[in-house]
Design an enzyme around this catalytic site. Structure first.
Site, PDB file in Angstrom:
ATOM      1  N   ASP A 489       0.833  -1.202   0.000  1.00 22.41           N
ATOM      2  CA  ASP A 489       0.000   0.000   0.000  1.00 22.41           C
ATOM      3  C   ASP A 489       0.872   1.257   0.000  1.00 22.41           C
ATOM      4  OD1 ASP A 489      -2.299   1.504   0.008  1.00 22.41           O
ATOM      5  OD2 ASP A 489      -3.190   0.485   1.728  1.00 22.41           O
ATOM      6  N   GLU A 492       3.636   5.173  -3.440  1.00 19.85           N
ATOM      7  CA  GLU A 492       4.003   6.334  -4.279  1.00 19.85           C
ATOM      8  C   GLU A 492       5.386   6.919  -3.918  1.00 19.85           C
ATOM      9  OE1 GLU A 492      -0.297   5.720  -3.910  1.00 19.85           O
ATOM     10  OE2 GLU A 492       1.169   6.330  -2.409  1.00 19.85           O
ATOM     11  N   ASP A 558      -7.909   4.764  -3.318  1.00 20.92           N
ATOM     12  CA  ASP A 558      -9.015   5.050  -2.398  1.00 20.92           C
ATOM     13  C   ASP A 558     -10.054   5.938  -3.062  1.00 20.92           C
ATOM     14  OD1 ASP A 558      -7.517   3.594  -0.639  1.00 20.92           O
ATOM     15  OD2 ASP A 558      -6.825   5.300   0.527  1.00 20.92           O
TER      16      ASP A 558
END
Length: 860
Positions: A489, A492, A558
């Site tokens: 998760d 980035e 999300d």
């Protein structure tokens, strides 16, 4: 008056200013090196269908190659010269350098110009980042008026055709920046930069004035939902601008940081209007406007400071990178998108096989709270005959150990090895969430001392030692207990966190897009070294070119749950697929959901089921939701029954889907196929935003509106099409109304298709493929290769797999099942094929044959 002189001077002056006048050239072993008045322009054929262009000046070019790691032999080439041109020729393409303008042209093997650099568009301007010198690298390309452009990764702006659109390429939650562009005109461009890049940068600024107001007062603005009031957590900005002519204009709204509101109003009309708990910092839109003065309103979070720029649409496509060490790009030429993507993967890394179970159903929610919760959920799936292959543990299983620490808190997960064994005994695989910002105060983090990015919670994954330590932590605390898959998760790292940081490689600005590549590399290489018999499966929120070589799946982050958000995911997934990344998924039903009402609200059930229908025909099939109980039975008997029907379809299609995966690995194909991939000559097909091919056979047209009974579908020209549900045949080259009632997603099968189907199963390995159904759809010749292997190891890399070629001859009405090629442990020596020939009148002829590996033909 000598007009030719003035025209020549007009062209030459920008070249002199940019230091690009031709001086001389040399032919080298790896290509053509052109000396310019400032620096060198290198034209390097790096593959039979790809050429790399690099302009270097005074600064040292980037030494590290992250993307094109599979160096190929330099293809044979010849160079020639005239008074006006330099020409480099290979067997498949040519590159022309114009000595007068210094522009490049790229031609196919027939001599047709496929792509031109735009005049005076190549630039390397001096810049600095934290006192370190760099360049602003920029290159423009001519774009034909009827060109469609695709790719660039996954964005939430809802745009399909990227021509004239502006984009800010950074990595943030729900946005994946991949600087790879595909054109309907038959070329691809890899903009070979590792930092922030702009696509079609908009440079005309609109000054915005912040509206001041007291806490007791609200402002009204116009949105797509009507007039709305701006809350105290949001700020309203106003401005105006003047246009000299009518035309189409692109507007780039950059809020500087993640936001929850994108609202741009021009002359009282909402141009951009989107809300979600998380939205990327920048968004753009195209709009047609008249000459004159126009007024704008912008709404954003009070903590952000927006900037708004515009550019007039035209026939030039531009890339710009403000923190570059050279100008660097690669042009790919090929027969079609598959050809171009194949070349790209041959250079940047082939896609390894995912395990067969990865193509089954993934059950995920935020979150399962204990080991018993996980086990009992799988038991309930089995009890209710709801097929499932993977159950996922989201965050916070670490409990007392601290944020992001990859270790089970024994209070709720007392015996990790035991509960994962229970899941395996239930024939379910286990995936777990992992983060790269683990608590520095934790005992596990002691091994990471000195391995964090300075003044950052994120580990410095660029450091090879960090990669080893990170894998060791995952192995010792998770993998050794039986974990099957990784959910990486916030890779980035969240959100654009390398800006103003110093990494192992240097200033973060230079490597701002690349963090997810190295996270995937660390896990992939670590697991393969630890257990080479277990295929690596990584679900990750971000990506960078070349990452496909590390066994990754991406998902769209999300996102919200409304119809507009759902539509945006389809477009995002199609463009993502055209960047060479074949495995992608979303949170079915949305991550942020409507709370407790979701379980009984028929309006939410409508979008949930349409999303679930689409999920069946995504490369990876996965449910997820924030603070939600996403199990099918939570939504009532009707929804559960409909989901069961759709799950059964997915599992019956597994022989087809797994064969497509084999083709991705062996032949560099793509599963989720925008219409441009198969129907490049049909403009009506190319422009379809919400339909695509799932493999070569199945046209999928998801319903993207509420309360729909019929849905318009465009059937591409050149084929006949069978309605999947009724076998009714339709001619191509026109729109039809498809039945979308009850639990139906519009599906059409292309004539000549061969689709292998298996039995209904509760998990992907429950039943062997000893008896398969072959659905053959008449009307055209057809061909399909049935791929099989051991399902979850790397023996296929040693040639241990089988391929059975299956062909249909329409004229002879002859089905031929060819000789089985290859073998592997457990391969089926003798099997039954249940043949179903779907005729032009919709009637079905059935026949059963026994196949033992030798060719057999069947005349119908």
């Amino acid at each position: 008056m000598n007009w030719n002189f003035f025209i020549y001077l007009f062209v030459l002056t920008p070249l002199l200013l940019n230091g690009q006048t031709y001086t001389s050239h040399t032919i080298q072993q790896d290509g053509l090196k052109v000396r310019l008045s400032e620096g060198f322009l290198n034209i390097q054929p790096i593959h039979g269908k790809a050429v790399r262009i690099q302009w270097t000046k005074d600064l040292t070019e980037e030494e590290r190659e992250f993307i094109l790691v599979n160096q190929q032999p330099v293809p044979p080439f010849n160079c020639s010269e005239t008074t006006s041109l330099l020409k480099l020729v290979t067997n498949d393409y040519s590159v022309l350098f114009d000595k007068k303008t210094s522009t490049l042209s790229f031609l196919d093997k027939k001599g047709k110009i496929i792509l031109n650099e735009a005049l005076n568009s190549r630039k390397l301007s001096s810049n600095t980042v934290h006192s370190e010198p760099c360049y602003i690298a920029e290159q423009g390309f001519e774009s034909k008026p009827d060109e469609y452009l695709f790719g660039l990764g996954q964005f939430q702006d809802g745009h399909y055709n990227l021509k004239n659109l502006s984009r800010k390429l950074i990595q943030v939650n729900s946005q994946i920046a991949l600087p790879f562009l595909y054109s309907s005109k038959g070329y691809g461009i890899l903009w070979h930069q590792y930092g922030l890049s702009w696509f079609n940068p908009a440079d005309s600024i609109i000054n915005l004035n912040k509206e001041s107001y007291t806490n007791s007062r609200e402002r009204e603005v116009t949105s797509t939902s009507g007039t709305q009031k701006v809350s105290q957590q949001q700020t309203l900005y106003k401005g105006k601008f003047h246009l000299e002519s009518d035309g189409e204009y692109t507007f780039m709204l950059d809020l500087g940081d993640m936001d929850n509101r994108h609202l741009l109003v021009i002359d009282g009309q909402p141009i951009i209007d989107q809300s979600n708990l998380w939205l990327p910092p920048a968004v753009s839109a195209k709009v047609k406007l008249k000459e004159g003065t126009h007024h704008v309103q912008v709404v954003c979070k009070s903590t952000n400071t927006p900037s708004l720029h515009w550019r007039k649409a035209g026939n030039v496509t531009t890339f710009r990178s403000p923190n570059a060490k050279s100008l660097n790009y690669v042009v790919f030429l090929g027969e079609d998108a598959d050809d171009i993507i194949s070349t790209y993967r041959n250079l940047s890394g082939k896609v390894p096989m995912l395990p067969k179970w990865a193509f089954g159903y993934w059950q995920c929610r935020e979150r399962y709270t204990s080991s018993s919760h996980l086990v009992e959920t799988v038991k309930e799936f089995r009890k209710r005959k709801l097929p499932l292959d993977v159950i996922v543990q989201d965050w916070q299983y670490w409990g007392k150990y601290g944020w992001g620490v990859p270790k089970f808190d024994e209070a709720n997960y007392p015996n990790p090895s035991q509960f994962i064994k229970e899941l395996h005994d239930l024939n379910a695989k286990f995936s777990i969430s992992v983060w790269e910002n683990l608590d520095k105060k934790s005992s596990v983090a002691k091994d990471y001392e000195g391995l964090y990015i300075k003044d950052s919670p994120w580990i410095d994954i660029y450091n090879p030692q960090t990669q080893k330590v990170h894998w060791n932590a995952l192995n010792q605390n998770l993998f050794k207990h039986g974990v099957d898959s990784w959910w990486m998760d916030a890779t980035e790292p969240e959100n654009d966190a390398l800006k103003d940081k110093n990494t192992y490689f240097g200033q973060g600005e230079f490597y701002r897009l690349t963090y997810p590549l190295f996270v995937s590399k660390a896990v992939y290489e670590g697991q393969r070294a630890t257990n080479p018999d277990k295929r690596v499966t990584i679900l990750t929120r971000s990506a960078f070119p070349g990452q496909q070589r590390y066994g990754t799946i991406n998902w769209s982050g999300d996102i919200g749950w409304d119809w507009d958000t759902y539509k945006r995911q389809i477009v995002a997934g199609l463009n993502f697929s055209l960047t060479g990344m074949p495995y992608w998924t979303t949170d079915i039903g949305g991550f942020f959901r409507p709370g407790a009402s979701q379980y009984h609200d028929p309006k939410y059930h409508d979008i949930l089921m349409r999303w679930f229908q689409w999920g069946v025909f995504c490369p990876i099939f996965r449910m997820h939701g924030y603070q939600s109980e996403t199990e099918p039975w939570k939504y009532g008997g009707k929804v559960e029954a409909e989901m069961r029907e759709l799950l059964n379809i997915r599992y019956r299609l597994l022989p087809y889907i797994y064969s497509l995966a084999g083709d991705v690995n062996r032949n560099n194909t793509t599963i989720m196929r925008p219409m441009v991939m198969d129907f490049k000559g049909d403009e009506n097909a190319i422009k379809q935003l919400y339909q695509y091919m799932f493999g070569p056979a199945i046209l999928v047209a998801p319903v993207v509106k509420s309360e729909i009974e019929e849905w318009k579908v465009y059937l591409p020209e050149g084929s006949l099409w069978f309605d999947f549900w009724t076998n009714k045949i339709q001619k191509g080259g026109r729109e039809v109304m498809a039945d979308a009632s009850k639990n139906k997603i519009p599906l059409f099968i292309k004539s000549g298709s061969i689709i292998p189907l298996g039995p209904v199963m509760q998990y992907s390995s429950e039943k062997s493929n000893e008896a398969l159904t072959l659905d053959i759809y008449r009307g055209s010749n057809g061909f399909f290769e049935l791929y099989e292997d051991e399902g979850d190891n790397y023996n296929y890399e040693k040639g241990r797999y089988t391929v059975i070629p299956i062909s249909w001859n329409e004229k002879k009405r002859m089905l031929t099942i060819g000789k089985r090629v290859g073998t592997f442990q457990g391969s089926i020596e003798k099997r039954a094929f249940n043949i179903r020939i779907v005729g032009l009148d919709g009637e079905i002829v059935e026949q059963k044959v026994i196949y033992e590996g030798n060719p057999l033909s069947l005349k119908i």
